[in-house]
Design a protein around this motif. Sequence first.
Motif: not given
Length: 179
Positions: A132-136
């Motif tokens: 996961y890298i963020g912002d969905g």
Amino acid sequence: MAATLLLATSLTLAAPEDTPVQVDKRVSESLNLILLGDQVKTSVGDKTNQMLGKAMTLLGVPYKRGGSSSETGFDCSGFVRHIYETSVGRLLPRRADEQAKTTEKIERNDLNPGDLVFFNTMRRTFSHVGIYIGDGKFIHAPSAGKAVRVDDLRAAYWTKRFTGARRVQEPLTTDPTNP
């Protein structure tokens, strides 16, 4: 900002067969990833930032079943293992289902950059994994014929196959001078 403009400019150098729409779309997607990277940098620690930065440098590396290196290609779990080992020194198991077993279960709404996301893509609960890298969004090595890329967890394909989120715990250390 200058680096962003330089990158955007370099991305406009397209292959002769690319249409202006394809080039514009790639530039737009690249700029969105750069902006997401800037957001992540301000919201996560140094180790996670280093890990995600390393992962982003591998965008475009081809998928290879059983692969675990940038030279020959990655499969999903080989990619995750490589990123954790080379960026933060954590050695994860080789297979996605093993990675799920050795990490802490978290709720989807508790995801932080660097957490693992798992999917059922081969009729097995934990048959695919990404970071996961963020912002969905998450980064992963998807499947044969494709390359390391960023996808959206909210896309119908991934939403339907999502089977859980896990957090890699910090290793216990007995040496306070070596965190």
